[in-house]
Design a protein around this motif. Structure first.
Motif, PDB file in Angstrom:
ATOM      1  N   CYS A   1       0.828  -1.213   0.000  1.00  0.00           N
ATOM      2  CA  CYS A   1       0.000   0.000   0.000  1.00  0.00           C
ATOM      3  C   CYS A   1       0.861   1.260   0.000  1.00  0.00           C
ATOM      4  O   CYS A   1       0.555   2.236  -0.704  1.00  0.00           O
ATOM      5  CB  CYS A   1      -0.928  -0.001   1.216  1.00  0.00           C
ATOM      6  SG  CYS A   1      -2.255  -1.215   1.113  1.00  0.00           S
ATOM      7  N   ASN A   2       1.926   1.252   0.784  1.00  0.00           N
ATOM      8  CA  ASN A   2       2.803   2.420   0.820  1.00  0.00           C
ATOM      9  C   ASN A   2       3.478   2.651  -0.531  1.00  0.00           C
ATOM     10  O   ASN A   2       3.588   3.793  -0.997  1.00  0.00           O
ATOM     11  CB  ASN A   2       3.857   2.251   1.907  1.00  0.00           C
ATOM     12  CG  ASN A   2       4.824   3.418   1.951  1.00  0.00           C
ATOM     13  OD1 ASN A   2       4.460   4.526   2.311  1.00  0.00           O
ATOM     14  ND2 ASN A   2       6.061   3.173   1.536  1.00  0.00           N
ATOM     15  N   ASN A   3       3.946   1.569  -1.157  1.00  0.00           N
ATOM     16  CA  ASN A   3       4.625   1.710  -2.449  1.00  0.00           C
ATOM     17  C   ASN A   3       3.693   2.238  -3.523  1.00  0.00           C
ATOM     18  O   ASN A   3       4.081   3.065  -4.357  1.00  0.00           O
ATOM     19  CB  ASN A   3       5.213   0.362  -2.877  1.00  0.00           C
ATOM     20  CG  ASN A   3       6.372  -0.066  -1.997  1.00  0.00           C
ATOM     21  OD1 ASN A   3       6.982   0.759  -1.324  1.00  0.00           O
ATOM     22  ND2 ASN A   3       6.666  -1.352  -1.975  1.00  0.00           N
ATOM     23  N   ALA A   4       2.456   1.736  -3.509  1.00  0.00           N
ATOM     24  CA  ALA A   4       1.478   2.231  -4.478  1.00  0.00           C
ATOM     25  C   ALA A   4       1.200   3.716  -4.241  1.00  0.00           C
ATOM     26  O   ALA A   4       1.152   4.521  -5.184  1.00  0.00           O
ATOM     27  CB  ALA A   4       0.187   1.420  -4.377  1.00  0.00           C
ATOM     28  N   ALA A   5       1.036   4.094  -2.987  1.00  0.00           N
ATOM     29  CA  ALA A   5       0.775   5.500  -2.655  1.00  0.00           C
ATOM     30  C   ALA A   5       1.977   6.378  -2.988  1.00  0.00           C
ATOM     31  O   ALA A   5       1.827   7.503  -3.483  1.00  0.00           O
ATOM     32  CB  ALA A   5       0.425   5.615  -1.173  1.00  0.00           C
ATOM     33  N   TRP A   6       3.178   5.887  -2.735  1.00  0.00           N
ATOM     34  CA  TRP A   6       4.389   6.662  -3.000  1.00  0.00           C
ATOM     35  C   TRP A   6       4.556   6.956  -4.490  1.00  0.00           C
ATOM     36  O   TRP A   6       5.072   8.007  -4.869  1.00  0.00           O
ATOM     37  CB  TRP A   6       5.598   5.912  -2.457  1.00  0.00           C
ATOM     38  CG  TRP A   6       6.904   6.640  -2.638  1.00  0.00           C
ATOM     39  CD1 TRP A   6       7.949   6.273  -3.408  1.00  0.00           C
ATOM     40  CD2 TRP A   6       7.282   7.883  -2.035  1.00  0.00           C
ATOM     41  NE1 TRP A   6       8.971   7.187  -3.330  1.00  0.00           N
ATOM     42  CE2 TRP A   6       8.583   8.202  -2.487  1.00  0.00           C
ATOM     43  CE3 TRP A   6       6.647   8.757  -1.154  1.00  0.00           C
ATOM     44  CZ2 TRP A   6       9.262   9.340  -2.089  1.00  0.00           C
ATOM     45  CZ3 TRP A   6       7.327   9.907  -0.755  1.00  0.00           C
ATOM     46  CH2 TRP A   6       8.613  10.192  -1.230  1.00  0.00           C
ATOM     47  N   SER A   7       4.124   6.030  -5.349  1.00  0.00           N
ATOM     48  CA  SER A   7       4.235   6.275  -6.787  1.00  0.00           C
ATOM     49  C   SER A   7       3.357   7.445  -7.219  1.00  0.00           C
ATOM     50  O   SER A   7       3.657   8.126  -8.200  1.00  0.00           O
ATOM     51  CB  SER A   7       3.852   5.014  -7.570  1.00  0.00           C
ATOM     52  OG  SER A   7       2.471   4.750  -7.469  1.00  0.00           O
ATOM     53  N   VAL A   8       2.296   7.707  -6.465  1.00  0.00           N
ATOM     54  CA  VAL A   8       1.437   8.868  -6.759  1.00  0.00           C
ATOM     55  C   VAL A   8       2.150  10.150  -6.327  1.00  0.00           C
ATOM     56  O   VAL A   8       2.010  11.202  -6.967  1.00  0.00           O
ATOM     57  CB  VAL A   8       0.076   8.719  -6.055  1.00  0.00           C
ATOM     58  CG1 VAL A   8      -0.800   9.953  -6.288  1.00  0.00           C
ATOM     59  CG2 VAL A   8      -0.641   7.461  -6.554  1.00  0.00           C
ATOM     60  N   VAL A   9       2.926  10.068  -5.256  1.00  0.00           N
ATOM     61  CA  VAL A   9       3.720  11.221  -4.824  1.00  0.00           C
ATOM     62  C   VAL A   9       4.761  11.566  -5.885  1.00  0.00           C
ATOM     63  O   VAL A   9       4.964  12.734  -6.234  1.00  0.00           O
ATOM     64  CB  VAL A   9       4.420  10.934  -3.475  1.00  0.00           C
ATOM     65  CG1 VAL A   9       5.372  12.078  -3.119  1.00  0.00           C
ATOM     66  CG2 VAL A   9       3.388  10.731  -2.370  1.00  0.00           C
ATOM     67  N   LEU A  10       5.423  10.556  -6.425  1.00  0.00           N
ATOM     68  CA  LEU A  10       6.556  10.773  -7.309  1.00  0.00           C
ATOM     69  C   LEU A  10       6.172  11.151  -8.733  1.00  0.00           C
ATOM     70  O   LEU A  10       6.870  11.950  -9.371  1.00  0.00           O
ATOM     71  CB  LEU A  10       7.427   9.504  -7.347  1.00  0.00           C
ATOM     72  CG  LEU A  10       8.198   9.152  -6.073  1.00  0.00           C
ATOM     73  CD1 LEU A  10       9.024   7.889  -6.306  1.00  0.00           C
ATOM     74  CD2 LEU A  10       9.107  10.293  -5.656  1.00  0.00           C
ATOM     75  N   GLN A  11       5.094  10.568  -9.243  1.00  0.00           N
ATOM     76  CA  GLN A  11       4.815  10.683 -10.682  1.00  0.00           C
ATOM     77  C   GLN A  11       3.553  11.505 -10.930  1.00  0.00           C
ATOM     78  O   GLN A  11       2.455  11.124 -10.506  1.00  0.00           O
ATOM     79  CB  GLN A  11       4.681   9.283 -11.299  1.00  0.00           C
ATOM     80  CG  GLN A  11       5.971   8.473 -11.156  1.00  0.00           C
ATOM     81  CD  GLN A  11       5.797   7.013 -11.555  1.00  0.00           C
ATOM     82  OE1 GLN A  11       4.840   6.669 -12.231  1.00  0.00           O
ATOM     83  NE2 GLN A  11       6.727   6.176 -11.135  1.00  0.00           N
ATOM     84  N   SER A  12       3.730  12.602 -11.627  1.00  0.00           N
ATOM     85  CA  SER A  12       2.616  13.524 -11.868  1.00  0.00           C
ATOM     86  C   SER A  12       1.500  12.889 -12.686  1.00  0.00           C
ATOM     87  O   SER A  12       0.328  13.246 -12.539  1.00  0.00           O
ATOM     88  CB  SER A  12       3.135  14.784 -12.578  1.00  0.00           C
ATOM     89  OG  SER A  12       3.759  14.435 -13.815  1.00  0.00           O
ATOM     90  N   GLN A  13       1.855  11.923 -13.559  1.00  0.00           N
ATOM     91  CA  GLN A  13       0.830  11.296 -14.392  1.00  0.00           C
ATOM     92  C   GLN A  13      -0.126  10.417 -13.579  1.00  0.00           C
ATOM     93  O   GLN A  13      -1.139   9.949 -14.101  1.00  0.00           O
ATOM     94  CB  GLN A  13       1.455  10.465 -15.518  1.00  0.00           C
ATOM     95  CG  GLN A  13       2.299   9.284 -15.071  1.00  0.00           C
ATOM     96  CD  GLN A  13       3.771   9.644 -14.974  1.00  0.00           C
ATOM     97  OE1 GLN A  13       4.110  10.706 -14.456  1.00  0.00           O
ATOM     98  NE2 GLN A  13       4.630   8.783 -15.486  1.00  0.00           N
ATOM     99  N   ASN A  14       0.210  10.200 -12.295  1.00  0.00           N
ATOM    100  CA  ASN A  14      -0.657   9.395 -11.434  1.00  0.00           C
ATOM    101  C   ASN A  14      -1.546  10.251 -10.528  1.00  0.00           C
ATOM    102  O   ASN A  14      -2.141   9.741  -9.579  1.00  0.00           O
ATOM    103  CB  ASN A  14       0.191   8.469 -10.556  1.00  0.00           C
ATOM    104  CG  ASN A  14       0.971   7.451 -11.371  1.00  0.00           C
ATOM    105  OD1 ASN A  14       0.568   7.084 -12.473  1.00  0.00           O
ATOM    106  ND2 ASN A  14       2.094   6.993 -10.828  1.00  0.00           N
ATOM    107  N   ALA A  15      -1.642  11.544 -10.821  1.00  0.00           N
ATOM    108  CA  ALA A  15      -2.398  12.474  -9.962  1.00  0.00           C
ATOM    109  C   ALA A  15      -3.863  12.087  -9.825  1.00  0.00           C
ATOM    110  O   ALA A  15      -4.513  12.387  -8.810  1.00  0.00           O
ATOM    111  CB  ALA A  15      -2.283  13.892 -10.513  1.00  0.00           C
ATOM    112  N   ASN A  16      -4.413  11.398 -10.830  1.00  0.00           N
ATOM    113  CA  ASN A  16      -5.824  10.990 -10.765  1.00  0.00           C
ATOM    114  C   ASN A  16      -6.095   9.999  -9.631  1.00  0.00           C
ATOM    115  O   ASN A  16      -7.253   9.778  -9.267  1.00  0.00           O
ATOM    116  CB  ASN A  16      -6.258  10.364 -12.091  1.00  0.00           C
ATOM    117  CG  ASN A  16      -6.293  11.379 -13.229  1.00  0.00           C
ATOM    118  OD1 ASN A  16      -6.440  12.587 -12.985  1.00  0.00           O
ATOM    119  ND2 ASN A  16      -6.165  10.917 -14.456  1.00  0.00           N
TER     120      ASN A  16
END
Length: 749
Positions: free
Chosen positions: A660-675
């Motif tokens: 769960c943390n890794n999935a959430a962290w990818s949203v922090v790092l990558q702007s294309q995941n802002a949705n």
């Protein structure tokens, strides 16, 4: 490529060394008398010498030069046995004070091996470590396992079959004796021995002139298995470095809490009186063997009828005793794996037709009368090889499978069912560690067993298998033998591995066979238990969804090793999606799927596909008002073969909080995941419910809050992340977390 015999010479030449001129030392070759490999000392002209340490074979494979030991099953453990039929237990003697890196294990039949560290036993029996030797008792057992764990994490694991009447086992270990050589020597006039040692003079290498009579070499006990395993472990093994010092004074022993230091479960008293049924003609013996399915027929021929009959009767009686010992108090067909037959006058024609001229001779046949192995030997020399635990039985199974598949391919009248069983016989064999040794030594009239070896055409095998899979695509119900064969094949443990010792990347036929299993997944699960418990057969079919996902993951590693990392990307993703669409997505399949997606998307720095699939998994399996209870229910439903079931609840829990943390962290790092921002906050909050006060998880959640406009909440959460930093936190990460808090506080984030 041909094999060449080569001597690996560790030759020290060009170095002058003057032994003291003592009468008795002469130029020539001396042979070591120490246990272990033979060492030669050559005293040459001009005061030069050679020490020859190793000899063996080598092979050239491409650019690799591979050295092969002559005796692959030998180990550095030396065992000496004492026998006493009246002994109730087995005494173990270990005359060595260096116990920190040694382990001992016991095994009865096919039960799990029970291990203990020798230093733990030492502490229980001799709390102050006053004695150098270690002595203790174990219950009667079939197998003894000995392990030496090296400093680099590699362990020498040796398995020994114990004689049935053994009462005492003395164990020593031969450490490497030779390093950088700073040696001197002297000649012992009393024994005519030349002794070479380092200046301290301890544990010298002892040589005799090769012209002199050599001492009789003691026969060494050979382990039935010997492996070198990196990071060897067993359930309950503490992680302790072999080089950690042991402080006896620091060992606190509660005498009331000290358990019995025996390392095997209690033996069951022998009660069952097992008798073999010996047929009086070959036809009946073959028929009985064929009916038994899992048995082989041991055929013994001896031209001297009197000696042959006496030898056969004594052998049969011994086999009955050993088999009864394994069965304990009731008949168990698992241990009844051979029928025995003594050739008579009526069998002369059969022997002639099969070109059997050795006398005496032992043959092993299958129920069809095919010869699987032969040896020019008397039965008394081979009795130990015919037990259930002997390696011969496994080799015979391999030879039998190869003979059967070869005959089936050549039989134009072979049915579809015949082909399936032929492939299945080869597929379900245990993976061999030494494919080249099964045929035995290529020596005529060998006293050792020569296994029948059949070569198959790889292209013919592949084409036949492809046609078989294609012909079953419209089946209304699954063929369980075909299912089992498919799963073994896609896991690279099936007939291709057995016949050709080849690990391969999945092909179109494999993916078509996976479709067959997915189509019948429900029916397979309904029939799986009954199939595994089929009388007279051995099957171990697991949950097919877990088996498929594990096979895809393992095959990805093989593809990477062969530089084919993306060759099946779309097909692998398609299989995972089919599993999920069918509602069969269990934990194992999802965890493998997520790992595959992450690996596949690393190159593009985008994991949108992973986030979509993870979102579905989270909502379906994790989201709950009682997350821990839901996780516990999932853990309880794990297949027993799952690594997470073995590793335990904490490992399972940590996996999900990390996921769960890794999935959430990818949203922090990558702007294309802002949705995914709102969903990522839920995932991050979940990770902290499962694993509280983790500074990494708090850092992730704080940055998600900030990106969502919840700045005050973000600062409060980041403050907690800084608060819970500790010595375990990586220094660079700790600095980043502190700097992130500063940026949030001054508005520069």
């Amino acid at each position: 490529m041909r094999k060449f015999v080569w001597s690996v010479l560790l030759v020290i030449t060009g170095i002058s060394y003057s032994f003291c001129q003592v009468k008795g030392i002469e130029k020539g070759t001396y042979l070591s008398t120490n246990k272990g490999g033979k060492i030669k000392l050559n005293l040459l002209d001009d005061n030069k010498y050679e020490l020859v340490f190793y000899t063996g074979n080598y092979e050239i494979k491409g650019d690799s030069l591979i050295f092969i030991q002559k005796e692959k099953s030998e180990s550095s453990f030396n065992l000496a046995f004492a026998a006493d039929k009246k002994a109730k237990k087995i005494k173990i003697k270990f005359p060595d004070s260096s116990y920190y890196s040694f382990y001992i294990g016991t095994q009865n039949g096919t039960e799990d091996v029970v291990y203990q560290r020798l230093s733990d036993i030492k502490t229980k029996t001799d709390p102050n470590w006053e004695k150098n030797d270690l002595e203790f008792e174990i219950e009667k057992t079939n197998y003894l396992y000995l392990v030496y764990e090296d400093y680099d994490g590699k362990s020498n694991v040796c398995k020994y079959a114990l004689p049935k009447d053994v009462s005492e086992v003395t164990i020593t270990y031969e450490f490497a004796q030779l390093g950088d050589l700073k040696i001197g020597g002297f000649f012992d006039r009393k024994t005519n021995e030349l002794k070479i040692s380092e200046p301290a003079g301890k544990d010298p290498l002892v040589f005799l002139n090769e012209k002199d009579p050599q001492p009789v070499k003691e026969k060494k006990v050979i382990p039935v298995e010997s492996q070198i395993i990196s990071n060897w472990t067993y359930p309950g093994k503490e992680t302790v470095s072999p080089i950690e010092e042991f402080d006896p004074a620091a060992a606190v022993v509660d005498s009331a809490a000290v358990a019995d230091y025996t390392v095997a479960p209690p033996a069951v008293p022998l009660q069952y009186d097992f008798k073999l049924k010996i047929e009086n003609n070959l036809k009946s013996a073959l028929a009985a063997t064929k009916e038994a399915k899992l048995k082989f027929l041991v055929f013994y021929s001896n031209a001297n009828k009197t000696v042959g009959k006496e030898s056969f009767d004594a052998f049969v009686k011994d086999q009955e005793t050993q088999t009864a010992y394994n069965m304990y108090d009731a008949y168990n067909p698992v241990y009844d794996i051979y029928n025995y037959y003594l050739a008579g006058a009526d069998d002369k024609k059969w022997l002639k037709n099969n070109k059997i001229t050795n006398d005496p001779s032992i043959l092993v046949l299958n129920g069809e009368g095919d010869i699987l192995a032969s040896a020019k030997s008397d039965l008394s020399d081979k009795s130990y090889q015919f037990g259930y635990y002997g390696d011969l039985y496994k080799k015979l199974q391999r030879a039998n499978a190869f003979v059967y598949i070869n005959k089936t391919f050549k039989n134009k009248k072979a049915t579809d069912a015949d082909l399936i069983r032929a492939f299945n016989r080869a597929a379900v064999l245990e993976i061999s560690y030494d494919y080249d040794s099964d045929s035995g030594a290529e020596v005529a009239n060998s006293t050792e067993f020569l296994l029948t070896k059949i070569s198959s055409d790889k292209k013919e095998v592949a084409q036949t298998w492809k046609k078989l899979i294609e012909s079953h695509q419209k089946d209304s119900k699954p063929d369980m033998y075909l299912v089992e064969t498919i799963l073994r094949e896609i896991k690279n443990q099936g007939f291709t591995k057995q016949l050709f010792n080849e690990e391969r990347v999945l092909n179109d036929t494999d993916f078509l066979s996976i479709d067959y299993i997915l189509k019948h997944a429900d029916k397979i699960e309904e029939n799986r238990l009954a199939f595994n418990n089929k009388e007279g057969e051995v099957h171990n079919l697991g949950n097919v969804i877990s088996e498929i996902s594990s096979a895809l993951q393992a095959n990805t590693y093989i593809a990477q090793e062969k530089s084919f990392s993306d060759i099946n990307k779309e097909k692998n993703l398609s299989v995972y999606k089919k599993i999920i669409a069918l509602g069969k997505g269990n934990f194992e399949s999802y965890s493998n799927y997520f790992q595959y997606l992450n690996n596949a998307e690393d190159a593009t720095a985008s994991n949108v596909d992973f986030l979509k699939e993870f979102s579905t998994y989270f909502d379906s399996n994790l989201a709950s008002s009682s997350p821990i209870e839901k996780l516990d229910a999932m853990f309880s439903a794990l297949d027993s073969s799952s690594s997470y079931a073995y590793d335990g609840w904490n490992s399972f829990k940590d996996y999900h909080s990390n996921l769960c943390n890794n999935a959430a962290w990818s949203v922090v790092l990558q702007s294309q995941n802002a949705n995914f921002l709102k969903e990522a906050i839920k995932w991050s909050e979940y990770s902290l419910v499962v694993t509280k006060n983790n500074p990494y998880y708090l850092d992730t959640l704080a940055q998600l809050y900030y990106k969502d406009g919840q700045k005050q909440k973000a600062i409060e959460t980041q403050t907690l992340a800084v608060k819970y930093l500790n010595t375990v936190t990586e220094p660079e990460t700790a600095i980043d977390i502190q700097e992130t808090l500063t940026k949030m506080q001054n508005g520069t984030y």
